[in-house]
Enzyme design. Structure first.
Site, mmCIF file in Angstrom:
data_model
loop_
_atom_site.group_PDB
_atom_site.id
_atom_site.type_symbol
_atom_site.label_atom_id
_atom_site.label_comp_id
_atom_site.label_asym_id
_atom_site.label_seq_id
_atom_site.Cartn_x
_atom_site.Cartn_y
_atom_site.Cartn_z
ATOM 1 N N CYS A 71 0.849 -1.203 -0.042
ATOM 2 C CA CYS A 71 0.084 -0.211 -0.040
ATOM 3 C C CYS A 71 0.949 1.313 0.009
ATOM 4 O O CYS A 71 1.626 1.515 0.915
ATOM 5 C CB CYS A 71 -0.880 -0.181 1.156
ATOM 6 N N HIS A 163 -3.218 -4.782 -10.178
ATOM 7 C CA HIS A 163 -3.861 -3.416 -10.866
ATOM 8 C C HIS A 163 -4.036 -3.556 -12.270
ATOM 9 O O HIS A 163 -3.186 -4.206 -12.847
ATOM 10 C CB HIS A 163 -2.922 -2.306 -10.899
ATOM 11 N N GLU A 212 -10.477 0.683 -5.554
ATOM 12 C CA GLU A 212 -9.534 -0.055 -4.972
ATOM 13 C C GLU A 212 -10.320 -1.490 -4.720
ATOM 14 O O GLU A 212 -11.280 -1.582 -4.083
ATOM 15 C CB GLU A 212 -9.200 0.397 -3.624
ATOM 16 N N CYS A 221 -4.563 6.289 -4.472
ATOM 17 C CA CYS A 221 -3.958 5.024 -4.431
ATOM 18 C C CYS A 221 -2.354 5.079 -4.771
ATOM 19 O O CYS A 221 -2.174 5.318 -5.815
ATOM 20 C CB CYS A 221 -4.712 4.152 -5.193
ATOM 21 N N GLY A 224 -1.664 2.172 -7.047
ATOM 22 C CA GLY A 224 -2.342 2.661 -8.337
ATOM 23 C C GLY A 224 -1.568 3.800 -9.333
ATOM 24 O O GLY A 224 -1.759 3.617 -10.538
HETATM 25 N N1 LIG Z 1 -6.627 -1.772 -1.719
HETATM 26 C C1 LIG Z 1 -5.392 -2.296 -2.214
HETATM 27 C C2 LIG Z 1 -4.438 -1.979 -0.833
HETATM 28 C C3 LIG Z 1 -4.157 -0.635 -0.747
HETATM 29 C C4 LIG Z 1 -3.782 0.066 -1.723
HETATM 30 C C5 LIG Z 1 -3.635 1.651 -1.822
HETATM 31 N N2 LIG Z 1 -4.291 2.317 -0.820
HETATM 32 C C6 LIG Z 1 -2.554 2.366 -1.956
HETATM 33 O O1 LIG Z 1 -2.151 3.599 -1.716
HETATM 34 O O2 LIG Z 1 -1.369 1.748 -2.760
HETATM 35 C C7 LIG Z 1 -5.409 -3.714 -2.569
HETATM 36 O O3 LIG Z 1 -6.171 -4.439 -1.983
HETATM 37 O O4 LIG Z 1 -4.499 -4.271 -3.242
#
Ligand SMILES: N[C@H](CCC[C@H](N)C(=O)O)C(=O)O
Length: 276
Positions: A71, A163, A212, A221, A224
């Site tokens: 994350c 992603h 997400e 994100c 992301g």
């Molecule tokens: N929901 C994402 C994790 C948080 C990623 C995002 N909040 C970031 O800042 O990279 C997943 O399940 O892969």
């Protein structure tokens, strides 16, 4: 339990320090504490733990209770937390993640507190079966995914977490709520997927909105943004350095050609601390 409420560009977290290991009920705790009406309210629950391989270890549980491998916004918050709370006096430190190994971070400080954080997010994973997708191609560029009669061309990138990046005409106004969940859970993606909708405005700037995995629509994100930069380079749309503009603000991403590593720079903020 003591916690600090933190965010990276509005992607917000309940941050907990001092555990020796992830509690057995972390998933249930995340669901309860991330609830924006009956709990504290956040996109995820983040634990800062000891590490044998790095200065600290981070574990991140999405608001739906699922654990993510990585994350980007949370790792910047963790770096800020440990510096501001004097758990380290280093402005260059390492943080271990579940799915992306040990990641070096660099802090810039203002008034004795961390302000901007640059994270070496490692090399992107582009082999379709490793993202993972069910597509045996390396990389997966412009592949079509069909949901409810609409076709989307996507590029698949893993930053430790999966992603799929889709280019649209007006990302800022794209109907995330309709298409995000359908794509998140599509059978092409065995571990579900984070979905980025991007509009390239120049070779140095991209608008992006994200649905997400395990958290739904978030204001930003970090992984992301990294995936969006990688996809944009692979598709010949941007240079290897670009500003990714999210609903919550801008992240600066660079994909270093020599090392193949991705560097993400952005802010992190602490809002309040409390006890629950
Ligand atoms: N929901 C994402 C994790 C948080 C990623 C995002 N909040 C970031 O800042 O990279 C997943 O399940 O892969």
């Amino acid at each position: 339990m003591e916690f600090t409420k933190m965010h990276g560009l509005g992607n917000d977290f309940v941050v907990v320090y001092g555990e020796q290991a992830l509690p057995g009920n972390a998933s249930e705790l995340a669901i309860e504490l991330c609830n924006r009406f009956f709990g504290i309210g956040a996109d995820g629950l983040v634990y800062i733990l000891p590490s044998d391989n790095a200065d600290f270890k981070m574990r991140i549980i999405n608001s739906d209770g699922s654990e993510a491998e990585q994350c980007g916004n949370a790792i910047r918050c963790v770096a800020k937390y440990v510096y501001d709370n004097r758990l380290t006096d280093k402005t260059e430190l390492t943080i271990e993640t579940l799915g992306a190994g040990v990641q070096p971070v660099k802090l810039t400080t203002e008034g004795g507190k961390a302000a901007l954080v640059t994270v070496d997010m490692g090399a992107p994973i582009l082999n379709g079966l490793d993202v993972p997708t069910t597509i045996d191609a390396n990389p997966v560029i412009g592949h079509t995914v069909s949901v409810d009669g609409r076709d989307f061309a996507f590029t698949a990138v893993s930053m430790g977490n999966p992603h799929c990046v889709i280019y649209v005409d007006d990302a800022a106004n794209f109907d995330l709520a309709t298409w995000g969940p359908k794509l998140e859970k599509h059978p092409l993606f065995p571990r579900k997927i984070n979905v980025e909708f991007a509009t390239v405005n120049s070779r140095g700037q991209v608008d992006m909105r994200v649905w997400e995995r395990g958290a739904g629509p978030t204001l930003a994100c970090g992984t992301g943004a990294c995936a969006t930069l990688v996809a944009s380079v692979l598709n010949g749309k941007t240079d290897r350095k670009a500003t990714i503009s999210l609903a919550g603000g801008d992240l600066f991403i660079e994909w270093d050609e020599t090392s193949n590593r991705i560097y993400m720079t952005g802010p992190a903020a602490a809002v309040y601390s409390g006890t629950v």
